[in-house]
Enzyme design. Structure first.
Site, PDB file in Angstrom:
ATOM      1  N   CYS A  60       0.843  -1.192   0.000  1.00 11.93           N
ATOM      2  CA  CYS A  60       0.000   0.000   0.000  1.00 11.93           C
ATOM      3  C   CYS A  60       0.878   1.242   0.000  1.00 11.93           C
ATOM      4  O   CYS A  60       1.885   1.291   0.710  1.00 11.93           O
ATOM      5  CB  CYS A  60      -0.893  -0.008   1.246  1.00 11.93           C
ATOM      6  SG  CYS A  60      -2.012   1.376   1.369  1.00 11.93           S
ATOM      7  N   HIS A 109      -9.215  -4.070  -1.358  1.00 14.92           N
ATOM      8  CA  HIS A 109      -8.197  -3.283  -0.653  1.00 14.92           C
ATOM      9  C   HIS A 109      -8.659  -1.828  -0.545  1.00 14.92           C
ATOM     10  O   HIS A 109      -8.584  -1.217   0.527  1.00 14.92           O
ATOM     11  CB  HIS A 109      -6.872  -3.391  -1.414  1.00 14.92           C
ATOM     12  CG  HIS A 109      -5.755  -2.602  -0.834  1.00 14.92           C
ATOM     13  ND1 HIS A 109      -4.725  -3.186  -0.138  1.00 14.92           N
ATOM     14  CD2 HIS A 109      -5.488  -1.268  -0.850  1.00 14.92           C
ATOM     15  CE1 HIS A 109      -3.872  -2.237   0.244  1.00 14.92           C
ATOM     16  NE2 HIS A 109      -4.316  -1.064  -0.172  1.00 14.92           N
ATOM     17  N   GLU A 110      -9.148  -1.264  -1.647  1.00  9.71           N
ATOM     18  CA  GLU A 110      -9.615   0.127  -1.627  1.00  9.71           C
ATOM     19  C   GLU A 110     -10.877   0.287  -0.792  1.00  9.71           C
ATOM     20  O   GLU A 110     -11.032   1.285  -0.076  1.00  9.71           O
ATOM     21  CB  GLU A 110      -9.829   0.644  -3.055  1.00  9.71           C
ATOM     22  CG  GLU A 110      -8.594   0.623  -3.933  1.00  9.71           C
ATOM     23  CD  GLU A 110      -7.355   1.231  -3.304  1.00  9.71           C
ATOM     24  OE1 GLU A 110      -7.469   2.219  -2.531  1.00  9.71           O
ATOM     25  OE2 GLU A 110      -6.250   0.727  -3.578  1.00  9.71           O
ATOM     26  N   HIS A 137      -9.987   0.800   2.740  1.00  6.51           N
ATOM     27  CA  HIS A 137      -9.592   2.178   3.055  1.00  6.51           C
ATOM     28  C   HIS A 137     -10.814   3.023   3.422  1.00  6.51           C
ATOM     29  O   HIS A 137     -10.734   3.885   4.302  1.00  6.51           O
ATOM     30  CB  HIS A 137      -8.864   2.833   1.883  1.00  6.51           C
ATOM     31  CG  HIS A 137      -7.422   2.472   1.785  1.00  6.51           C
ATOM     32  ND1 HIS A 137      -6.503   2.783   2.764  1.00  6.51           N
ATOM     33  CD2 HIS A 137      -6.732   1.827   0.808  1.00  6.51           C
ATOM     34  CE1 HIS A 137      -5.310   2.350   2.402  1.00  6.51           C
ATOM     35  NE2 HIS A 137      -5.414   1.758   1.228  1.00  6.51           N
TER      36      HIS A 137
END
Length: 160
Positions: free
Chosen positions: A91, A133-134, A137
């Site tokens: 990341c 993954h995003e 966030h």
């Protein structure tokens, strides 16, 4: 397109749940432009904006198979997720580390485009991993929160 720096831990916005985007207006479209990825994906909190928006583009990545090209989604949510597989992740907000994370191998998600239309995407493989993954966030989580064990975090290799 404005160039905004990618924030790193311990910036507080990276660990906070992002708020929904009420409507897609000029400011939201400008944010979508600012999110153009320098790598496979970037979420709004990573550039200091605590809203639910991200961009993904895995074209050209060695791990990518079939993909949808670059797409920006506001208020994305997973509709369906397949069984997980473990893979290595890194990341830009944690640039010195990588880790083994279990993620769904296929995902159907929906969100709003920069034009305000609903878009439904079925993504798989590396693109699914990037999307999830995003999405993390946007929920104030980093891949470090999802590693499969205390021995599954590694110093990032540097190639010269």
């Amino acid at each position: 397109m404005a160039v905004r720096p990618v924030l790193r831990l311990p910036e507080a916005v990276l660990t906070q749940v992002a708020r929904r985007v009420d409507h897609i207006d000029e400011a939201a479209r400008a944010l979508g432009e600012d999110l153009s990825p320098a790598c496979v994906g970037l979420a709004a909190p990573q550039i200091g904006v605590g809203v639910r928006a991200f961009v993904v583009d895995v074209r050209g990545h060695k791990k990518a198979g079939r993909c949808h090209g670059e797409f920006v989604l506001f208020n994305p949510e997973v509709i369906v997720a397949d069984s997980p597989a473990i893979g290595r992740e890194g990341c830009m907000s944690v640039p010195d580390l990588t880790g083994d994370v279990a993620r769904a191998t296929g995902v159907v998600l929906r969100g709003l485009t920069t034009g305000g239309e609903e878009r439904i995407l079925a993504v798989e493989g590396f693109e699914a991993r990037a999307v999830l993954h995003e999405l993390d966030h946007l929920d104030g989580k980093l891949f470090l929160d999802r590693v499969v064990g205390h021995d599954a975090v590694f110093r990032r290799k540097v190639y010269r």
